[in-house]
Design a protein around this motif. Sequence first.
Motif, PDB file in Angstrom:
ATOM      1  N   GLY A  65      -1.912  -5.012  -6.621  1.00  0.00           N
ATOM      2  CA  GLY A  65      -1.122  -4.480  -5.732  1.00  0.00           C
ATOM      3  C   GLY A  65      -0.019  -5.498  -4.856  1.00  0.00           C
ATOM      4  O   GLY A  65       0.354  -5.157  -3.653  1.00  0.00           O
ATOM      5  N   THR A  66      -0.167  -6.111  -5.077  1.00  0.00           N
ATOM      6  CA  THR A  66       1.048  -7.632  -4.223  1.00  0.00           C
ATOM      7  C   THR A  66       1.822  -8.383  -5.101  1.00  0.00           C
ATOM      8  O   THR A  66       1.887  -8.744  -6.433  1.00  0.00           O
ATOM      9  CB  THR A  66      -0.617  -8.475  -4.441  1.00  0.00           C
ATOM     10  N   SER A 105       1.693  -1.569  -0.562  1.00  0.00           N
ATOM     11  CA  SER A 105      -0.207  -0.059  -0.207  1.00  0.00           C
ATOM     12  C   SER A 105       0.850   1.533  -0.088  1.00  0.00           C
ATOM     13  O   SER A 105       1.849   0.956   0.290  1.00  0.00           O
ATOM     14  CB  SER A 105      -1.106   0.414   1.129  1.00  0.00           C
ATOM     15  N   GLY A 106       0.619   3.054  -0.764  1.00  0.00           N
ATOM     16  CA  GLY A 106       1.118   3.847  -0.717  1.00  0.00           C
ATOM     17  C   GLY A 106       1.962   3.473  -1.530  1.00  0.00           C
ATOM     18  O   GLY A 106       2.775   4.299  -1.493  1.00  0.00           O
ATOM     19  N   TYR A 107       2.008   2.409  -2.264  1.00  0.00           N
ATOM     20  CA  TYR A 107       3.577   2.239  -3.790  1.00  0.00           C
ATOM     21  C   TYR A 107       3.098   3.282  -4.544  1.00  0.00           C
ATOM     22  O   TYR A 107       2.091   3.626  -5.230  1.00  0.00           O
ATOM     23  CB  TYR A 107       3.285   0.694  -3.819  1.00  0.00           C
TER      24      TYR A 107
END
Length: 120
Positions: free
Chosen positions: A80-81, A25-27
């Motif tokens: 996002g993984t 997250s926040g990437y």
Amino acid sequence: QVQLVESGGGSVQAGGSLRLSCAASGYTDNNNCMGWFRQVPGKEREGVASFYDAGVNNYYTYYTPSVEGRFTISKDNAKGTLYLQMNNLKPEDSADYYCAAGTTRAYDYWGQGTQVTVSS
């Protein structure tokens, strides 16, 4: 601030498989490198696999020789993984596995780790 959370570790017998996941997250697009590292207590941290996102379905991967052909790193941008599929696991693969994110210069963000234990 980028946050990384690993999951999927566990205990398996030699020859078994596990899939590690790293939810980011926040990437941002600036953090175009992600990787998996592992560490055994008392030993140095070892880079296992890395994923460089060059954009628009263009990416590069790298594996340390001891896992080449057994491990596969992949990334789902929509989720996002980052994943690490580990097949034909060996006792020497036992370690704490960490996800990292950053740029080609350095990994700036690290997860808390997930433990993998492979019994013979």
